[in-house]
Design an enzyme around this catalytic site. Structure first.
Site, PDB file in Angstrom:
ATOM      1  N   ARG A 539      85.567  87.918  54.921  1.00  0.00           N
ATOM      2  CA  ARG A 539      86.708  87.071  55.258  1.00  0.00           C
ATOM      3  C   ARG A 539      86.294  85.608  55.252  1.00  0.00           C
ATOM      4  O   ARG A 539      85.231  85.249  55.769  1.00  0.00           O
ATOM      5  CB  ARG A 539      87.218  87.472  56.658  1.00  0.00           C
ATOM      6  CG  ARG A 539      88.615  87.000  56.963  1.00  0.00           C
ATOM      7  CD  ARG A 539      89.236  87.824  58.098  1.00  0.00           C
ATOM      8  NE  ARG A 539      88.539  87.685  59.338  1.00  0.00           N
ATOM      9  CZ  ARG A 539      89.097  87.309  60.507  1.00  0.00           C
ATOM     10  NH1 ARG A 539      90.376  87.032  60.560  1.00  0.00           N
ATOM     11  NH2 ARG A 539      88.385  87.237  61.607  1.00  0.00           N
ATOM     12  N   SER A 602      77.005  89.817  60.828  1.00  0.00           N
ATOM     13  CA  SER A 602      76.898  90.898  61.831  1.00  0.00           C
ATOM     14  C   SER A 602      75.795  91.897  61.499  1.00  0.00           C
ATOM     15  O   SER A 602      76.017  93.107  61.415  1.00  0.00           O
ATOM     16  CB  SER A 602      78.248  91.612  61.960  1.00  0.00           C
ATOM     17  OG  SER A 602      79.240  90.676  62.301  1.00  0.00           O
ATOM     18  N   ASP A 656      78.503  88.756  65.714  1.00  0.00           N
ATOM     19  CA  ASP A 656      79.918  88.992  66.047  1.00  0.00           C
ATOM     20  C   ASP A 656      80.155  89.044  67.563  1.00  0.00           C
ATOM     21  O   ASP A 656      81.222  88.661  68.048  1.00  0.00           O
ATOM     22  CB  ASP A 656      80.451  90.268  65.372  1.00  0.00           C
ATOM     23  CG  ASP A 656      79.605  91.498  65.664  1.00  0.00           C
ATOM     24  OD1 ASP A 656      78.503  91.358  66.223  1.00  0.00           O
ATOM     25  OD2 ASP A 656      80.051  92.608  65.314  1.00  0.00           O
TER      26      ASP A 656
END
Length: 865
Positions: A539, A602, A656
């Site tokens: 993203r 992450s 994250d």
């Protein structure tokens, strides 16, 4: 020849005339299809009323839960005693059920009389008599001092709160024993049994005869989920969805409902179809105004209805030349067996003449034809009414299952159904006409409801054994307060090991410094680019932060990461990432704008500054070469240089968990902890710099990424690990280390050991297993969190700490009980900490942008001074 034809014509004409005469007289007993469909609709409404907690008290059809939760599955075995109390005789039965590759039942039984002085006398004497009969049976069969599970068929309305308990609501039929109503009949029988020292029984089930019939037939046909009795009395039961039974806790699986349909109409719902004969019969009964539906259907009353009709017709001069015998005036002189005999196909008329003669009458041929037709109308109405109520039950079953067409079996018992020559055929025909979308098989219960009581007991015994096995397994997952305190203390010790320079290399909880040294204070502002890489989707976000108002606006685009890129070279992976950034900036019209960038990455990284992160190892299916041991920020910078199209300042690389904490910290200044409870689990928190020996400096705070998933890899929590944890670990990609999807795999292992495959429909067991495993997961998470908040309280020297935890992850968000159990555990283990859990709605991408904003603010702060 002509004379024969003339006689035949005369007889046919006579028969037609008599039938028409009776039809006119009994017009109100003839029910049209339209009326039957209407009765069916009324009964459906009564069922719904009986199932509702608020409406049940005023419902005439009581819909009593029986606590029979399962039908036989063929695996039942053992020896059982069964008793049947409810008719003209009392029966004791020994049933041996054995599997042996095929279902097999052997039975020995003995009938005992039920004298009027016993069934209408004192209640305690009734149960003493029953116990004496059982003692006689046990002695006669040579079964003394042998322990038996026992099932009691008790054919009267009872309110049950469990399978082995039943409070008598009211006697029906001819029973009127005093002092039993509103008491538990199982308790009454148990007390009476204790007087016989040589009887050793464990009463596992109280069963209505209708339920017994269904269970008997279900042993032979697993499609059987309805039981009907059409005998001295009448009733029906069926398997209802638990979600529809307001009177019982729980909504999983099914339970047998004893409708007690004999009372249908007691509230006036059937007044339009009751005739003068029904009214007269009711007034002369033992229970006026009660069991009105039963009084139009069952064997106890059909003969009497016929007698009342014949008496009225004779008085009107329509039968017997107006002559009436004293016997015809006497209640109970025509019985249902007489009605059945009169309706026999060939011998019916001869039987009719004989029966009427025995009643002191002198019937003509015409009288015999008329009387036979009276019997037909009365018994046909019985079959019609029974069919309408049964059709309502079948429709409900079909609708519960959401099926366009239902295949099912109805188990049937009762003397009327068995001895009446036309009854079964009439009933079946009308049912099929009323419910054309149901394929119904009618199965006669050959062994009666007593065998059914034994089958319910056998099932209860099987379920009880399974229950013990389930409890033994699930007990392994139940953590005591002492064990949870132990986990909290061990986590606290591991946190300390991970922070200290000497013990850090051996610590299972790695306590990685993130170099995030401040939380948002509301003065952050500007446009920031954020990247989020952690799975098969990547993203890119543009985050606009306005100062003062704590307002954030976000724009994002999701890009796929193809498998060949995930598992190709590192250069290919980062070139793909930069291509996605270029597409996004084009899309937003920001190609040339200089933007600070935060990178949510992450995967486990070791950081030496906020913009440096060395990949320790890939997880989640990523295997890109030449990356492990390299700085991910450097690799991204190199890829941006190769593209040479835009000016991006990579300020921060972020886990994250840290992104989650920062997102929530922007809304709530008390948020200093981040928790992920999803596919994996992790925690970060703001630690005092003075406690972090791996980093220079002792002023202020820094966020520590605990990587707590590795807790226990050194064996410190082996005392609470189960065999299922070990099996899952051994079959995982990383034996001996943290395991993703742990709970789901544990559930599957347990179900397999219980003999249930992973597509098992036994939803109650599955739910319990899931509940035990997820409860333990939430408690362990809570114990770890309690260790962190207590550490923060002590570090700050506070008597009481108020703090917020930012949370993200599918387990926390989607599981119905996880969050509540987690919060309760923290409250119990850290009572001096007031912990608020705040759900992160916007994910770690926003967090990366906020970390970047805070980092820029902190970089610029000294210049401002």
């Amino acid at each position: 020849m002509f004379a024969v034809h003339l006689m035949a014509f005369y007889f046919t004409k006579l028969k037609e005339d008599q039938i028409k005469k009776v039809d006119r007289f009994l017009y109100h007993m003839r029910l049209s299809d339209e009326t039957l469909l209407d009765i069916m609709t009324r009964f459906q409404a009564e069922m719904q009323k009986g199932l509702g907690k608020d409406t049940n008290p005023t419902a005439s059809v009581k819909m009593l839960p029986t606590f029979v939760r399962a039908i036989p599955d063929g695996s039942e075995n053992g020896e059982f005693l069964a008793l049947d109390l409810g008719g003209s005789k009392f029966r004791v039965l020994k049933v041996q059920v054995s599997e042996e590759g095929k279902q097999k039942v052997q039975m020995e039984s003995q009938f005992y009389p039920t004298p009027n002085e016993i069934i209408q006398g004192n209640g305690s004497e009734l149960f003493v008599y029953v116990a004496d009969c059982v003692a006689d049976f046990v002695k006669t069969k040579g079964l003394k001092n042998k322990k038996f599970p026992l099932g009691l068929t008790f054919s009267f309305p009872c309110r049950q709160t469990k399978l082995e308990e039943g409070v008598l609501l009211s006697w029906t039929k001819k029973f009127k024993a005093r002092g039993v109503q509103d008491t538990d009949v199982v308790n009454c029988l148990t007390k009476a049994m204790k007087k016989h020292k040589d009887i050793d029984v464990d009463i596992l089930a109280l069963v209505n005869d209708t339920v017994g019939t269904m269970m008997t037939c279900a042993y032979d046909d697993p499609y059987c989920e309805v039981g009907v009795i059409i005998g001295t009395g009448t009733n029906a039961c069926y398997m209802e969805d638990m979600s529809n039974i307001d009177l019982v806790e729980g909504d999983e699986g099914r339970m047998c409902i004893n409708t007690e349909w004999g009372a249908f109409g007691d509230d006036g719902a059937l007044e339009d179809i009751r005739t003068e004969f029904d009214l007269d019969l009711d007034l002369g009964s033992l229970n006026p105004g009660k069991q009105l539906f039963e009084k139009m259907i069952s064997g106890l009353y059909l003969g009497e209805l016929v007698r009342l009709v014949l008496l009225k017709m004779a008085k009107a001069g329509l039968l017997f030349g107006g002559k009436i015998s004293s016997t015809l005036h006497t209640k109970g002189k025509i019985e249902t067996r007489h009605v059945a005999a009169m309706e026999k196909y060939k011998e019916g008329l001869a039987n009719t003449r004989e029966i009427l003669t025995d009643l002191g009458l002198e019937p003509s041929e015409a009288d015999c034809i008329a009387v036979q037709h009276v019997c037909t109308i009365v018994s046909f109405r019985s079959a019609n009414l029974c069919a309408a109520a049964l059709a309502a039950i079948l429709t409900r079953l079909r609708e519960n299952k959401k099926l366009p067409r239902l295949r099912t079996t109805v188990g049937v018992d009762g003397t009327l159904y068995k001895i009446h020559p036309q009854y079964p055929k009439r009933l079946h025909k009308v049912v099929r006409k009323l419910v054309p979308n149901c394929d119904v098989r009618f199965l006669l219960s050959e062994s009666g409801s007593t065998k059914g009581a034994a089958m319910v007991t056998a099932v209860a015994s099987r379920v009880q054994a399974k229950r013990k096995q389930i409890d033994r397994v699930l007990a392994l997952f139940r953590l005591t307060q002492e064990q949870l305190v132990g986990v909290q203390d061990k986590m606290r010790a591991e946190l300390e090991y991970g922070l200290k320079r000497d013990t850090h290399p051996l610590a299972t909880v790695k306590m990685l410094p993130t170099y995030v040294c401040g939380m948002p204070d509301g003065t952050e502002k500007g446009k920031f680019l954020a990247l989020d890489l952690g799975g098969t989707n990547f993203r890119v976000l543009l985050v606009k932060v306005r100062s003062g108002r704590r307002s954030v606006r976000m724009y994002h685009k999701i890009f796929a990461v193809p498998l060949e890129v995930m598992q190709g070279t590192g250069e290919e992976l980062f070139d793909h990432i930069v291509q996605c950034i270029a597409d996004f900036l084009d899309y937003m019209g920001l190609k040339g704008a200089p933007l600070p960038l935060g990178f949510t990455f992450s995967f486990p990284c070791r950081q030496t500054s906020i913009d440096k992160g060395t990949l320790i190892e890939w997880t989640k299916g990523f295997k890109a070469t030449d990356c492990e041991g390299e700085d991910m920020v450097d690799m991204l910078r190199e890829a941006i240089k190769r593209r040479n199209e835009f000016d991006l300042d990579i300020v921060a690389v972020v886990n994250d968990t840290v992104g989650t904490m920062m997102t929530c910290g922007y809304e709530d200044p008390n948020c200093e902890i981040g928790l992920i409870a999803g596919t994996g689990s992790n925690v970060c928190y703001m630690e005092e710099m003075r406690n972090i020996e791996l980093v220079e400096g002792d002023k202020g705070l820094m966020c520590i990424n605990t990587e707590w998933g590795g807790f226990g890899d050194n064996g410190c929590i082996n005392d609470i690990r189960t065999q299922y944890d070990k099996e899952v670990d051994e079959g995982s990609l990383n034996p001996g280390k943290q395991s993703d999807r742990l709970a789901l795999l544990q559930v599957r292992r347990i179900l397999q050991q219980l003999g249930l495959d992973s597509t098992c429909e036994d939803s109650i067991v599955v739910k319990e297993v899931c509940g035990a495993v997820s409860r333990r997961a939430a408690q362990l998470c809570g114990a770890g969190m309690a260790a962190i908040v207590e550490k923060k309280r002590e570090d700050q020297g506070l008597e009481h700490l108020k703090i917020t935890v930012g949370v993200d992850g599918t387990l926390y968000k989607l599981h119905p009980h996880f969050s509540w159990i987690l919060q309760e555990t923290v409250k119990e283990l850290a009572p001096r900490c007031d912990v608020t859990f705040m759900l992160s709605e916007d994910g770690s991408g926003k967090g990366a942008a906020l970390i970047t904003a805070v980092a820029k603010r902190l970089q610029q702060a000294p210049k401002g001074k």
